[in-house]
Design an enzyme around this catalytic site. Sequence first.
Site, PDB file in Angstrom:
ATOM      1  N   ASP A   1      -6.868   3.996  -4.828  1.00 47.42           N
ATOM      2  CA  ASP A   1      -7.550   3.794  -3.547  1.00 47.42           C
ATOM      3  C   ASP A   1      -8.256   5.129  -3.292  1.00 47.42           C
ATOM      4  O   ASP A   1      -8.483   5.887  -4.250  1.00 47.42           O
ATOM      5  CB  ASP A   1      -6.535   3.437  -2.439  1.00 47.42           C
ATOM      6  CG  ASP A   1      -7.212   2.865  -1.192  1.00 47.42           C
ATOM      7  OD1 ASP A   1      -7.558   1.677  -1.191  1.00 47.42           O
ATOM      8  OD2 ASP A   1      -7.427   3.616  -0.220  1.00 47.42           O
TER       9      ASP A   1
ATOM     10  N   LYS B   1       0.871  -1.185   0.000  1.00 48.09           N
ATOM     11  CA  LYS B   1       0.000   0.000   0.000  1.00 48.09           C
ATOM     12  C   LYS B   1       0.897   1.220   0.000  1.00 48.09           C
ATOM     13  O   LYS B   1       2.041   1.161   0.462  1.00 48.09           O
ATOM     14  CB  LYS B   1      -0.869   0.023   1.261  1.00 48.09           C
ATOM     15  CG  LYS B   1      -2.150   0.777   1.071  1.00 48.09           C
ATOM     16  CD  LYS B   1      -3.184  -0.089   0.400  1.00 48.09           C
ATOM     17  CE  LYS B   1      -4.417   0.670   0.015  1.00 48.09           C
ATOM     18  NZ  LYS B   1      -5.491  -0.259  -0.352  1.00 48.09           N
TER      19      LYS B   1
HETATM   20  N1  GLU Z   1      -7.092  -0.092  -3.270  1.00 47.63           N
HETATM   21  C1  GLU Z   1      -7.817  -1.249  -3.645  1.00 47.63           C
HETATM   22  C2  GLU Z   1      -7.881  -2.210  -2.474  1.00 47.63           C
HETATM   23  O1  GLU Z   1      -7.981  -1.769  -1.337  1.00 47.63           O
HETATM   24  C3  GLU Z   1      -7.337  -1.867  -4.945  1.00 47.63           C
HETATM   25  C4  GLU Z   1      -5.883  -2.230  -4.988  1.00 47.63           C
HETATM   26  C5  GLU Z   1      -5.380  -2.686  -6.354  1.00 47.63           C
HETATM   27  O2  GLU Z   1      -6.158  -2.745  -7.298  1.00 47.63           O
HETATM   28  O3  GLU Z   1      -4.184  -2.969  -6.436  1.00 47.63           O
HETATM   29  O4  GLU Z   1      -7.906  -3.395  -2.606  1.00 47.63           O
END
Ligand code: GLU
Length: 447
Positions: free
Chosen positions: A164, A124
């Site tokens: 996100d 993240k």
């Molecule tokens: N931010 C999204 C999540 O919490 C998607 C992450 C992604 O597609 O890599 O899963």
Amino acid sequence: MKTKDIMARLQAKYPGESEYLQAVQEVLESIEEVYNQHPEFEKAKIVERMVEPDRIFTFRVTWTDDQGEVQTNTGYRIQFNSAIGPYKGGLRFHRAVTPSMLKFLGFEQTFKNALTTLPMGGAKGGSDFDPKGKTDAEIMRFCQAFMLELWQCIGPDQDIPAGDVGVGGREIGFLYGMYKKLAREYNTGVLTGKGSTWGGSILRPEATGFGALYFTQNLLHHAGKDIKGCKVAVSGFGNVAWGACIKALELGAKVVAISGPDGVCAIPEGITQEMIDYMLVMRASNRDRVEDMATRFPNKAFFTAGKKAWSVPCDIALPCAFQNELSEDDAKELKSNGCWCCCEVSNMGCQPGAIHFFQHNGILFAPGKAVNAGGVATSGLEMTQNAEHISWSGKEVDEKLHFIMKSIHEQCVKFGTQPDGKVDYVKGANIAGFMKVAQAMLEQGTI
Ligand code: GLU
């Protein structure tokens, strides 16, 4: 392994990292019993290793606003766990971003990605940059400055960021543009959530919301219920809420509320496609106000300042906004207004007290890492398409997403069914994700 002891150590080491500690505690409590049946996990200190990120990059991001004033923010990328594949997870741009927030999200991502059936590790990143009130040009300059530091840490086979909160297709476009200039690499697989004409997967923007509704359908079916005709309360009006509203409408449910940081819009007759389309305009405006929906549709949406979506009577609650957005008091209010199901779509959207209340008062509950995994799963499908230099049709992607959400539900049932026959979805999701990552770590030795 004793959750209490590990938590005491982590609390002493990371005081004040409340979101991270909350996320770890929830997982450890769920897996403790199963973990202790595997002495080989204990010997390899799997839990002690799994709760620590592999590495954290922190960097300064300096950019110039439209007034010519120099602005400085902090950027982060947390590569949490690579046991089952390259680091994968979104970027969050929000004023409240801290290392604790991103550590909790990276930790959750590791388990979520394991549930998707695809080979992706957890990561993240993001920044304390606040998109609210920023112009397109400012967003672009910020994204470029952010990528100026980030590009060295990522790559299509190493670490693949996506969107996100605060990061959607527009931001991914600006980020990719700068990446390719710096890296002189034209492999679109380095980011997911791209535009559909340059490597983005069809349905990726809708996927988190669609996947959440597919999961909800599976859960309701398992409980002998049907979503048709149900009243649904949704929090937020961003990308996730938008996708959830589209699919809820398509499945015959009635979305009776959406909300924002300023309050809630009650929609007694149910949201319409025109209103759903307007959510995109609201997001693009960077005003961060749900009241705009009531201004635009005065006879359909009724705004109340300072209230949450959970104050509007519903059958099913879908938190789609931010961590800890649904408190124990909200859970009680939902129940007293007739709600009987809550599928958490936001990451850790419900406070521990709310989850406890749901689970002990006969309200069906499923956690974000299972419910919202359709987003990152479709990112995984985007990576596959990029690697093969092809693009699948919407039908193909949707079928795969359906299959993945069904499989996630099955894993929850397999690992979460209790002696009384009811499914504890929190346990089910945590144990299923944990077993996969733990086994992979064990097989890869002490690293
Ligand atoms: N931010 C999204 C999540 O919490 C998607 C992450 C992604 O597609 O890599 O899963």
